[in-house]
Write a protein that holds these residues in place. Structure first.
Motif, PDB file in Angstrom:
ATOM      1  N   SER A  98      59.084  47.551  42.488  1.00  0.00           N
ATOM      2  CA  SER A  98      57.691  47.973  42.285  1.00  0.00           C
ATOM      3  C   SER A  98      57.699  48.951  41.113  1.00  0.00           C
ATOM      4  CB  SER A  98      57.083  48.584  43.558  1.00  0.00           C
ATOM      5  OG  SER A  98      57.816  49.703  43.992  1.00  0.00           O
ATOM      6  N   PHE A  99      56.594  49.628  40.875  1.00  0.00           N
ATOM      7  CA  PHE A  99      56.496  50.539  39.735  1.00  0.00           C
ATOM      8  C   PHE A  99      57.637  51.562  39.818  1.00  0.00           C
ATOM      9  CE2 PHE A  99      54.274  54.371  37.834  1.00  0.00           C
ATOM     10  CZ  PHE A  99      54.444  53.950  36.527  1.00  0.00           C
ATOM     11  N   LEU A 100      58.326  51.740  38.688  1.00  0.00           N
ATOM     12  CA  LEU A 100      59.598  52.483  38.712  1.00  0.00           C
ATOM     13  C   LEU A 100      59.493  53.983  38.971  1.00  0.00           C
ATOM     14  CD1 LEU A 100      61.390  50.820  35.644  1.00  0.00           C
ATOM     15  CD2 LEU A 100      61.775  50.414  38.070  1.00  0.00           C
TER      16      LEU A 100
ATOM     17  N   ARG B 157      44.838  56.873  40.895  1.00  0.00           N
ATOM     18  CA  ARG B 157      44.156  55.986  39.927  1.00  0.00           C
ATOM     19  C   ARG B 157      44.372  56.480  38.499  1.00  0.00           C
ATOM     20  NH1 ARG B 157      39.698  52.122  40.867  1.00  0.00           N
ATOM     21  NH2 ARG B 157      40.151  51.315  42.939  1.00  0.00           N
ATOM     22  N   THR B 158      44.094  55.621  37.542  1.00  0.00           N
ATOM     23  CA  THR B 158      44.361  55.996  36.158  1.00  0.00           C
ATOM     24  C   THR B 158      43.223  55.605  35.213  1.00  0.00           C
ATOM     25  OG1 THR B 158      45.952  55.790  34.356  1.00  0.00           O
ATOM     26  CG2 THR B 158      45.579  53.817  35.651  1.00  0.00           C
ATOM     27  N   PHE B 159      43.150  56.315  34.097  1.00  0.00           N
ATOM     28  CA  PHE B 159      42.244  55.931  33.007  1.00  0.00           C
ATOM     29  C   PHE B 159      43.000  55.133  31.929  1.00  0.00           C
ATOM     30  CE2 PHE B 159      38.083  58.088  33.454  1.00  0.00           C
ATOM     31  CZ  PHE B 159      38.326  58.834  34.603  1.00  0.00           C
ATOM     32  N   SER B 160      44.281  54.836  32.187  1.00  0.00           N
ATOM     33  CA  SER B 160      45.116  54.204  31.151  1.00  0.00           C
ATOM     34  C   SER B 160      44.841  52.717  30.973  1.00  0.00           C
ATOM     35  CB  SER B 160      46.598  54.339  31.514  1.00  0.00           C
ATOM     36  OG  SER B 160      46.989  55.676  31.549  1.00  0.00           O
ATOM     37  N   LYS B 161      44.336  52.067  31.990  1.00  0.00           N
ATOM     38  CA  LYS B 161      44.251  50.604  31.950  1.00  0.00           C
ATOM     39  C   LYS B 161      42.797  50.178  31.710  1.00  0.00           C
ATOM     40  CE  LYS B 161      48.561  50.986  33.247  1.00  0.00           C
ATOM     41  NZ  LYS B 161      49.686  50.723  32.358  1.00  0.00           N
ATOM     42  N   PHE B 162      42.002  50.094  32.777  1.00  0.00           N
ATOM     43  CA  PHE B 162      40.610  49.646  32.695  1.00  0.00           C
ATOM     44  C   PHE B 162      39.804  50.490  31.693  1.00  0.00           C
ATOM     45  CE2 PHE B 162      36.272  49.977  34.622  1.00  0.00           C
ATOM     46  CZ  PHE B 162      35.894  48.659  34.505  1.00  0.00           C
TER      47      PHE B 162
ATOM     48  N   MET C 107      48.549  54.833  48.059  1.00  0.00           N
ATOM     49  CA  MET C 107      48.122  53.557  47.483  1.00  0.00           C
ATOM     50  C   MET C 107      47.859  53.783  45.997  1.00  0.00           C
ATOM     51  SD  MET C 107      45.740  51.962  50.536  1.00  0.00           S
ATOM     52  CE  MET C 107      45.335  50.426  49.701  1.00  0.00           C
ATOM     53  N   ASP C 108      48.711  53.199  45.178  1.00  0.00           N
ATOM     54  CA  ASP C 108      48.614  53.374  43.729  1.00  0.00           C
ATOM     55  C   ASP C 108      47.731  52.260  43.181  1.00  0.00           C
ATOM     56  OD1 ASP C 108      48.961  53.377  41.011  1.00  0.00           O
ATOM     57  OD2 ASP C 108      51.133  53.616  41.065  1.00  0.00           O
ATOM     58  N   GLU C 109      46.497  52.640  42.839  1.00  0.00           N
ATOM     59  CA  GLU C 109      45.537  51.636  42.365  1.00  0.00           C
ATOM     60  C   GLU C 109      45.346  51.720  40.856  1.00  0.00           C
ATOM     61  OE1 GLU C 109      42.965  51.127  46.488  1.00  0.00           O
ATOM     62  OE2 GLU C 109      42.118  52.367  44.880  1.00  0.00           O
ATOM     63  N   ALA C 110      46.470  51.741  40.132  1.00  0.00           N
ATOM     64  CA  ALA C 110      46.395  51.791  38.663  1.00  0.00           C
ATOM     65  C   ALA C 110      45.578  50.603  38.126  1.00  0.00           C
ATOM     66  CB  ALA C 110      47.805  51.776  38.071  1.00  0.00           C
ATOM     67  N   TYR C 111      45.587  49.503  38.888  1.00  0.00           N
ATOM     68  CA  TYR C 111      44.872  48.296  38.441  1.00  0.00           C
ATOM     69  C   TYR C 111      43.712  47.951  39.380  1.00  0.00           C
ATOM     70  CZ  TYR C 111      49.179  48.198  35.838  1.00  0.00           C
ATOM     71  OH  TYR C 111      50.224  48.562  35.021  1.00  0.00           O
ATOM     72  N   GLY C 112      43.281  48.925  40.156  1.00  0.00           N
ATOM     73  CA  GLY C 112      42.274  48.685  41.186  1.00  0.00           C
ATOM     74  C   GLY C 112      40.956  48.155  40.645  1.00  0.00           C
TER      75      GLY C 112
ATOM     76  N   LEU D 237      53.003  52.463  47.582  1.00  0.00           N
ATOM     77  CA  LEU D 237      52.720  51.042  47.386  1.00  0.00           C
ATOM     78  C   LEU D 237      51.735  50.838  46.235  1.00  0.00           C
ATOM     79  CD1 LEU D 237      52.448  50.050  51.162  1.00  0.00           C
ATOM     80  CD2 LEU D 237      54.314  49.468  49.606  1.00  0.00           C
ATOM     81  N   ASP D 238      52.182  50.140  45.211  1.00  0.00           N
ATOM     82  CA  ASP D 238      51.259  49.825  44.115  1.00  0.00           C
ATOM     83  C   ASP D 238      50.428  48.610  44.530  1.00  0.00           C
ATOM     84  OD1 ASP D 238      53.611  48.375  44.044  1.00  0.00           O
ATOM     85  OD2 ASP D 238      53.994  48.693  41.909  1.00  0.00           O
ATOM     86  N   HIS D 239      49.138  48.743  44.404  1.00  0.00           N
ATOM     87  CA  HIS D 239      48.218  47.746  44.962  1.00  0.00           C
ATOM     88  C   HIS D 239      46.980  47.681  44.074  1.00  0.00           C
ATOM     89  CE1 HIS D 239      45.450  46.093  48.147  1.00  0.00           C
ATOM     90  NE2 HIS D 239      46.503  45.323  48.281  1.00  0.00           N
TER      91      HIS D 239
ATOM     92  N   LEU E 157      45.752  59.016  25.859  1.00  0.00           N
ATOM     93  CA  LEU E 157      45.282  60.391  26.112  1.00  0.00           C
ATOM     94  C   LEU E 157      45.858  60.978  27.390  1.00  0.00           C
ATOM     95  CD1 LEU E 157      41.534  60.440  25.029  1.00  0.00           C
ATOM     96  CD2 LEU E 157      43.451  61.593  23.973  1.00  0.00           C
ATOM     97  N   ARG E 158      46.396  60.130  28.262  1.00  0.00           N
ATOM     98  CA  ARG E 158      47.024  60.547  29.513  1.00  0.00           C
ATOM     99  C   ARG E 158      46.021  61.202  30.474  1.00  0.00           C
ATOM    100  NH1 ARG E 158      49.442  57.824  30.476  1.00  0.00           N
ATOM    101  NH2 ARG E 158      51.007  58.829  31.756  1.00  0.00           N
ATOM    102  N   LEU E 159      45.422  60.379  31.282  1.00  0.00           N
ATOM    103  CA  LEU E 159      44.483  60.899  32.281  1.00  0.00           C
ATOM    104  C   LEU E 159      44.537  60.022  33.536  1.00  0.00           C
ATOM    105  CD1 LEU E 159      42.145  62.848  33.066  1.00  0.00           C
ATOM    106  CD2 LEU E 159      40.571  61.243  31.975  1.00  0.00           C
TER     107      LEU E 159
END
Ligand code: PLP
Length: 363
Positions: free
Chosen positions: A115-117, A220-225, A190-195, A159-161, A231-233
């Motif tokens: 999963s995510f490292l 959650r992240t601002f890096s993807k969607f 629950m890691d919703e980086a791609y939620g 868990l990345d989900h 900018l790292r947020l």
């Protein structure tokens, strides 16, 4: 000077190639498609660029120490209290807060393998034991296996989900059954980086479980969607009692002024959000169908990338894509030597990718 002995075998995080590295390596190629790090292929929101231009004259000032303005905007979005939101320098930092505040040396976390490292990376840094539970045969999180792996030392489950790198998710009923059997003292992250890219209505968001009172923290992240990887947020959502402890280990001004301004601005740019979601959902369907029709196994993804298994042709396809200026992520390091992870690109990039693969396998 002697380094902490448990750090001696740690390796730096293996990132995807940067645009500069790609340009340097690609020689005479004029068009490059960067499909290796799950960034937003539309580029940043025009509203963000405008907001950042205006904010440049303020960068000699510290940002708002409490970050209340952005936390409030997020709390309104999720219908929670601002005290249930914490900001991080990327969502990675929010994950690290959990280690800093809660995980003692010798405690145990459970992760899916692979999963995510970063979950295991932080565990190694903080001297936390790792229990790895293999994915199921269909490469999903094995919730049953995770329950079996629990021990009195288990404190958190990461868990990345959607899962990285397969893009797969589990259904609401599976999560519900899991929480019914999970001891209340164990926190599920629950890691919703791609939620934001989830389309299947049977796939739940972690916030539902927080509101039900289950022991869950959402990252959650601002890096993807939201297109702000540079900018790292990122942020975390959780019960007040947890966020309050995480706030204690957060450095003052951990999120920079421009990231805050950009975050606020993109949250209100609904047109950019709509465009991004449409682009990814359409591109994901197109790539999944096209690659499946070519005979390759593609895992059903709810993220802004897909994982395809190209069997013994993987190196040939990877090289052909590189020569055509299309950069994707090989997955040997994740234990999938015949697979590639492909970020959904703009329409033109997706079409070209399929054209190159078709040409390669027919040649
Ligand atoms: C599952 C997952 N979680 C977290 C992150 C980290 O994102 P950020 O840029 O917010 O630190 C990533 C980045 O690739 C990811 O794939």
């Amino acid at each position: 000077m002697k380094v902490k002995p448990w750090l001696s075998h740690l390796k730096p995080y293996p990132p995807g190639k940067t645009l500069e590295e790609i340009l340097k390596e690609s020689g005479s190629l004029t068009t490059i498609y960067k499909l290796n790090s799950n960034e937003n292929p539309l580029g940043p929101s025009p509203k963000v660029i405008e907001a950042l231009r205006k904010s440049l004259s303020e960068i000699h000032l510290y940002p708002e120490a409490s970050y209340l303005t952005l936390r409030k905007a997020l709390s309104e979005k999720w219908e929670v209290f601002p005290e249930e939101v914490i900001l991080g320098n990327g969502s990675n930092e929010v994950i690290e807060f959990l280690f800093k505040a809660y995980l003692f040396e010798g405690d145990e976390i459970i992760v899916s393998e692979p999963s995510f490292l970063m979950y295991t990376k932080f565990a190694e840094i903080y001297g936390v034991n790792i229990k790895r539970v293999s994915l199921t045969g269909e490469l999903c999180h094995d919730l049953e296996g995770i329950l079996k792996a629990l021990s009195p030392k288990t404190k958190m489950i990461f868990l990345d989900h959607p899962h990285n790198p397969t893009g797969q998710c589990l259904k609401r009923k599976d999560w519900e059954a899991f929480f019914q059997r999970l001891p209340k003292e164990v926190l599920v992250v629950m890691d919703e980086a791609y939620g934001e890219f989830i389309e299947d209505e049977e796939v739940p968001l972690g916030i539902e479980f927080i509101k039900k009172g289950y022991p869950v923290m959402v990252v959650r992240t601002f890096s993807k969607f939201y297109g702000l990887a540079g900018l790292r947020l990122g942020y975390g959502l959780g019960r007040k009692e947890i966020i309050q402890e995480l706030e204690k280990v957060r450095q003052p001004f951990n999120v920079n002024l421009l990231a805050v301004k950009a975050g606020l601005s993109v949250l209100s740019d609904l047109e950019y959000q709509k465009k991004t979601r449409e682009l990814v959902l359409t591109g994901r369907k197109f790539l999944t169908k096209a690659l499946s029709e070519l005979g390759f196994k593609v895992y059903p993804s709810e993220a802004n990338f897909i994982m395809g298994d190209f069997g013994k042709r993987v190196d040939q396809i990877y090289e052909a894509l590189l020569s055509a200026g299309i950069f994707v992520r090989p997955l040997k390091a994740y234990g999938f030597p015949t697979s590639l992870r492909i970020t959904i690109g703009i329409e033109e990039a997706n079409a070209k990718l399929i054209e190159v693969i078709k040409r390669t396998i027919s040649g």
